[in-house]
Design a protein around this motif. Structure first.
Motif, PDB file in Angstrom:
ATOM      1  N   ASN A 172       0.828  -1.206   0.000  1.00 11.02           N
ATOM      2  CA  ASN A 172       0.000   0.000   0.000  1.00 11.02           C
ATOM      3  C   ASN A 172       0.861   1.255   0.000  1.00 11.02           C
ATOM      4  O   ASN A 172       0.553   2.243  -0.681  1.00 11.02           O
ATOM      5  CB  ASN A 172      -0.931   0.005   1.210  1.00 11.02           C
ATOM      6  N   CYS A 198       2.171   1.857  -3.431  1.00  8.48           N
ATOM      7  CA  CYS A 198       1.141   2.443  -4.287  1.00  8.48           C
ATOM      8  C   CYS A 198       0.972   3.934  -4.020  1.00  8.48           C
ATOM      9  O   CYS A 198       0.843   4.741  -4.954  1.00  8.48           O
ATOM     10  CB  CYS A 198      -0.183   1.713  -4.081  1.00  8.48           C
ATOM     11  N   ARG A 199       0.958   4.315  -2.742  1.00 15.44           N
ATOM     12  CA  ARG A 199       0.810   5.736  -2.417  1.00 15.44           C
ATOM     13  C   ARG A 199       2.002   6.549  -2.916  1.00 15.44           C
ATOM     14  O   ARG A 199       1.860   7.647  -3.447  1.00 15.44           O
ATOM     15  CB  ARG A 199       0.662   5.915  -0.899  1.00 15.44           C
ATOM     16  N   ALA A 237       2.190   6.415  -7.038  1.00 15.04           N
ATOM     17  CA  ALA A 237       0.921   6.482  -7.777  1.00 15.04           C
ATOM     18  C   ALA A 237       1.078   7.301  -9.059  1.00 15.04           C
ATOM     19  O   ALA A 237       1.643   8.401  -9.054  1.00 15.04           O
ATOM     20  CB  ALA A 237      -0.162   7.091  -6.899  1.00 15.04           C
ATOM     21  N   ALA A 256      -4.630  -2.936  -5.626  1.00 17.57           N
ATOM     22  CA  ALA A 256      -4.179  -1.541  -5.542  1.00 17.57           C
ATOM     23  C   ALA A 256      -3.022  -1.268  -6.498  1.00 17.57           C
ATOM     24  O   ALA A 256      -2.839  -0.137  -6.951  1.00 17.57           O
ATOM     25  CB  ALA A 256      -3.766  -1.210  -4.105  1.00 17.57           C
ATOM     26  N   SER A 305      -3.510   2.016  -8.652  1.00 17.59           N
ATOM     27  CA  SER A 305      -2.639   3.149  -8.342  1.00 17.59           C
ATOM     28  C   SER A 305      -1.932   3.699  -9.562  1.00 17.59           C
ATOM     29  O   SER A 305      -1.514   4.864  -9.573  1.00 17.59           O
ATOM     30  CB  SER A 305      -1.585   2.737  -7.310  1.00 17.59           C
ATOM     31  N   ALA A 323       0.985   2.725 -10.354  1.00 10.16           N
ATOM     32  CA  ALA A 323       2.391   2.785  -9.961  1.00 10.16           C
ATOM     33  C   ALA A 323       3.267   1.790 -10.718  1.00 10.16           C
ATOM     34  O   ALA A 323       4.490   1.937 -10.739  1.00 10.16           O
ATOM     35  CB  ALA A 323       2.515   2.520  -8.459  1.00 10.16           C
ATOM     36  N   TYR A 338     -10.172   2.157  -3.702  1.00  8.17           N
ATOM     37  CA  TYR A 338      -8.746   2.505  -3.621  1.00  8.17           C
ATOM     38  C   TYR A 338      -8.552   3.801  -2.840  1.00  8.17           C
ATOM     39  O   TYR A 338      -7.654   3.903  -1.995  1.00  8.17           O
ATOM     40  CB  TYR A 338      -8.157   2.641  -5.027  1.00  8.17           C
ATOM     41  N   GLU A 339      -9.398   4.783  -3.098  1.00  4.40           N
ATOM     42  CA  GLU A 339      -9.265   6.061  -2.406  1.00  4.40           C
ATOM     43  C   GLU A 339      -9.535   5.893  -0.910  1.00  4.40           C
ATOM     44  O   GLU A 339      -8.841   6.501  -0.071  1.00  4.40           O
ATOM     45  CB  GLU A 339     -10.241   7.079  -3.008  1.00  4.40           C
ATOM     46  N   GLY A 349      -5.126   5.106  -1.436  1.00  7.30           N
ATOM     47  CA  GLY A 349      -4.661   6.397  -1.913  1.00  7.30           C
ATOM     48  C   GLY A 349      -5.091   7.585  -1.092  1.00  7.30           C
ATOM     49  O   GLY A 349      -4.378   8.605  -1.038  1.00  7.30           O
TER      50      GLY A 349
END
Length: 594
Positions: free
Chosen positions: A51, A54-55, A58, A76, A80, A82, A290-291, A295
Motif C-alpha cells: 500500500n 502504491c501511495r 501512484a 491496488a 494506483s 504505480a 482505492y481512495e 490512496g
C-alpha cells in the motif's frame, strides 16, 4: 516504536537496519522509480508495504513488481498506476472461489500493466536460483510445451540433456529483484526477522534480492527475545536494509504467529475480501475503494484507525478462550435440500478421487483451488470413514491438512492449525508432488480440450481468466483428475490458451458423469452416468434426456470415427447420498459451492 537512525560503526557505516516509523517512511527512503520490487509471499503478503508503494509511486507506471499472485488488496497495484510490469503466477480473485477480476479484462494487451506469467513452482525455482547464486534453475514443469513459453525469450531455455541428447532440459534464468518486501511476526533491532510457517516461497526472495530486504513486522522486540528462538528466524539481519512496525501488516490476508513473543495471529478478513471483489465490478467503485483504503489515507496508522478496534479484535486467531467458534453449521433445511448442479459435480469428483486412490494407491492429494479442492476434501473424508488415510496438501505449504468444517477457503489459517506439517512451495509442489509418484493432482479448468489440456488463462474474446498458479506444475509431474462443469464453452475442441498439459490426466469429471481413457493419447469416453440437475439457467425441460444427449449438448468435444463419446460399458452412478451431501454442506454451510 521510537524512530531511530542507522547506527554508525567505527568505520562510519550502519551496523543495523534503518528503523522507520512505518511502511511509508521505509518505502520513501529506499524504493526508487524504475525499481524491481518483490512482494514476498508466505500466506501473509506484505500488504502494508505494498500500500505504501502504491501511495508513493501512484501514477508513475514505473515499477516492476514480482509476487506469486495478485489478488485481494494487491489490486491496488493496478488501481494506483504505480506499476509498469508484474511478474507473477496468478491474477484474479481467490475468495470465496477463484474467478477473474474485471480490472484485468485487457491484461493480455498490457493493461493495466505488462504481465509476465509463470507457474508457481517455476517462479519459486527462479528465486531459488537467484538466492543460491546459480546461473540457471532447472524445472520439470512443462512451460516450453505450453503457451506459458510466450514472452520468455532469453529467460526460458531448452537445452539437450547431457546424458540423453534425445531429451531436453528446461532452464530458467534467476529472478533477482533489487528489493524484497517481507512481513514477519517480530524482529529485533538488529534486523533478524521471525516468521512462522506455512512459508509459501519462504526466504528465497530475501536472498535473491540484489540489495536486500525491507521488512515490516507486528512488533519490534528486544534482542534477547529473538536470541531465545534462533530456529524461528527466517531472514537474517545481514539481509535487512530497513525495518518498521506494522500491526496487521498482512491485512486483509492472515498471519500465523504461533503466539511467539505474545503476538496474536489473525485470520483473513473475509468481509473485506468480499468488499474488494464487489468494488472491482465497476471502474467507479474500484476507484472509490482505492481512495478509501489506500490512496486517500496518509499511512498505515490511518488504515488501522479506519479498520477500527472491534473489527481487528474479531480477526484474532486462535480466538481467545470463551469466544464463540467462527465456523458456521448448515441448517436442517439446507441438509434436506436437493443437491445443486455444482454439488453433484463435487460429489462425483470426490467419488472419482476415492476410486483412483483405491485402485492405484495414491497417498497424497494436491488440492487445486475451486471445486477441485472441495472434491479432494470430501474424498479424504469419505476415505477416512473407510479407514483409508490419504494426505491432502495445498501448494503454499499445507500438508496432511484436516480442513476445518465451515471454512471453504483453501488457504485459511484454520486449516493450517489442523495440518500435520507446514512448509512451503518448494517442499509441497516439489517434494510432496513432483518427487512423489503416489501423488494425485485434483484440478479445475476454465477450458479443457479432448486431450485434457487445460486453459485457465485467456477466454476466446481475449479477456483474462486467472493464470496458472500451481496447476501447470501439478499437471506436468503427477497423475491428475480434472473436475469441471461441462458446457460447450468449457469442454472445447481447441483451447484458446494452453496453460497446463493434459498428458497425465486420468479422469475428467462433469456434473453428469466421468470421462476416462485408456492412456495418454487415447480418446476420452463417458464411462459413468448420473442424470444432471438444473443449473446455470437451465430448467428440467432443458436437461438432456440421456448420456448421448448430455455429451452432445453439454460438451463441444470432437470424438473419433463418429463416436458419441459414450463408452461401451457405461455404468450408472448412484444418486448423491444423504451422507455425501451432509458432509459437503458441513464443509460449506454458506453454500459458496452450491
Amino acid at each position: 516504536m521510537t524512530t531511530a537512525p542507522e547506527r554508525p560503526s567505527a568505520a562510519g557505516r550502519p551496523t543495523g537496519p534503518y528503523l522507520a516509523d512505518g511502511p511509508d517512511g521505509l518505502v520513501r527512503r529506499f524504493v526508487r522509480a524504475g525499481d524491481h520490487v518483490h512482494a514476498a509471499a508466505t500466506m501473509s503478503r506484505p500488504n502494508a508495504l505494498l500500500n505504501a508503494v502504491c501511495r508513493t509511486f501512484a501514477g508513475t507506471r514505473s515499477l516492476t513488481v514480482s509476487t506469486t499472485a495478485v489478488h485481494s488488496s494487491a489490486h491496488a497495484l493496478a488501481l494506483s498506476g504505480a506499476v509498469r510490469k508484474v511478474i507473477t503466477g496468478f491474477v484474479g480473485d481467490t475468495y470465496p472461489a477463484p474467478r477473474p477480476n474485471r480490472l484485468y479484462r485487457e491484461l493480455a494487451e498490457g493493461r493495466p500493466f505488462e504481465m509476465e506469467m509463470w507457474s508457481l513452482l517455476s517462479y519459486t525455482q527462479r528465486l531459488m536460483a537467484g538466492a543460491l547464486g546459480q546461473p540457471f534453475a532447472t524445472t520439470g514443469s512443462m512451460l516450453a510445451e505450453t503457451d506459458l513459453r510466450h514472452g520468455k525469450e532469453g529467460v526460458l531455455h531448452q537445452v539437450p540433456h547431457p546424458e540423453d541428447p534425445e531429451r531436453t532440459v528446461t532452464l530458467l534464468s534467476p529472478l533477482r529483484p533489487r528489493l524484497t518486501l517481507f512481513h514477519g511476526v517480530v524482529a529485533d533491532r538488529r534486523g533478524n526477522v521471525v516468521a512462522v510457517p506455512p512459508l509459501g516461497e519462504g526466504a528465497w526472495a530475501a536472498y535473491a534480492a540484489t540489495d536486500g530486504v525491507l521488512a515490516s513486522v507486528e512488533a519490534i522486540v528486544d534482542d534477547e527475545v529473538i536470541a531465545a528462538m534462533p530456529d524461528r528466524v527466517v531472514i537474517p539481519a545481514s539481509r535487512v536494509l530497513g525495518l518498521c512496525e506494522a500491526p496487521l501488516g498482512a491485512h486483509p490476508q492472515s498471519l500465523r504467529t504461533g503466539g511467539l513473543a505474545g503476538v496474536d495471529g489473525y485470520l483473513d478478513d473475509y468481509a473485506f475480501l468480499t468488499d474488494i471483489v464487489a468494488a472491482c465490478k465497476t471502474p467507479q467503485t474500484a476507484a472509490a475503494w482505492y481512495e478509501e483504503w489506500v490512496g486517500g489515507i496518509p499511512d498505515h496508522a490511518a488504515y488501522l484507525e479506519r479498520l477500527g478496534a472491534t473489527r481487528r479484535s474479531e480477526l484474532v486467531f486462535p480466538a481467545p478462550p470463551g469466544t464463540a467458534a467462527a465456523g458456521k453449521t448448515p441448517s436442517s433445511e439446507d441438509l434436506d435440500a436437493a443437491p445443486s448442479e455444482q454439488e453433484q459435480l463435487i460429489v462425483l469428483g470426490a467419488r472419482a478421487v476415492v476410486d483412483l486412490v483405491r485402485e492405484r494407491g495414491y497417498d497424497t492429494l494436491l488440492a487445486g483451488i475451486g471445486t477441485s479442492h472441495m472434491s479432494a476434501w470430501l474424498a479424504a473424508r469419505l476415505l477416512a470413514d473407510e479407514g483409508v488415510q490419504v494426505r491432502v496438501a495445498a501448494e503454499l505449504g499445507l500438508q496432511s491438512m484436516d480442513p476445518e468444517p465451515g471454512d471453504v477457503f483453501l488457504f485459511s489459517q484454520r486449516h493450517a492449525e489442523r495440518s500435520q506439517m507446514l512448509a512451503g512451495v518448494a517442499e509441497t509442489l516439489g517434494g510432496a508432488v513432483a518427487a512423489n509418484p503416489r501423488c494425485l493432482g485434483v484440478l479445475s479448468a476454465a477450458e479443457i480440450d479432448p486431450g485434457a489440456n487445460i486453459n485457465t488463462t485467456l477466454l476466446p474474446d481475449g479477456r483474462w481468466i486467472t493464470g496458472s498458479g500451481g496447476a501447470n506444475d501439478i499437471a506436468s509431474s503427477v497423475d491428475c483428475v480434472v473436475i469441471a462443469v461441462a458446457s460447450a464453452r468449457r469442454y472445447v475442441p481447441r483451447l484458446t490458451h494452453l496453460t497446463s498439459p493434459g498428458l497425465r490426466v486420468r479422469d475428467v469429471v462433469s456434473q453428469f458423469g466421468r470421462f476416462t481413457r485408456a492412456g495418454a493419447g487415447a480418446a476420452f469416453e463417458l464411462t459413468s452416468w448420473l442424470p444432471p440437475v438444473p443449473g446455470r439457467g437451465r430448467t428440467e425441460a432443458d436437461l438432456p434426456d440421456g448420456p448421448e444427449a448430455a455429451v452432445r449438448d453439454l460438451t463441444g468435444w470432437d470424438f473419433p470415427d463418429g463416436s458419441t463419446g459414450v463408452g461401451a460399458f457405461l455404468t450408472d452412478e448412484k444418486a448423491v447420498t444423504t451422507e455425501e451431501l451432509s458432509l459437503l454442506r458441513t464443509m460449506d454451510p454458506e453454500g459458496f459451492y452450491r
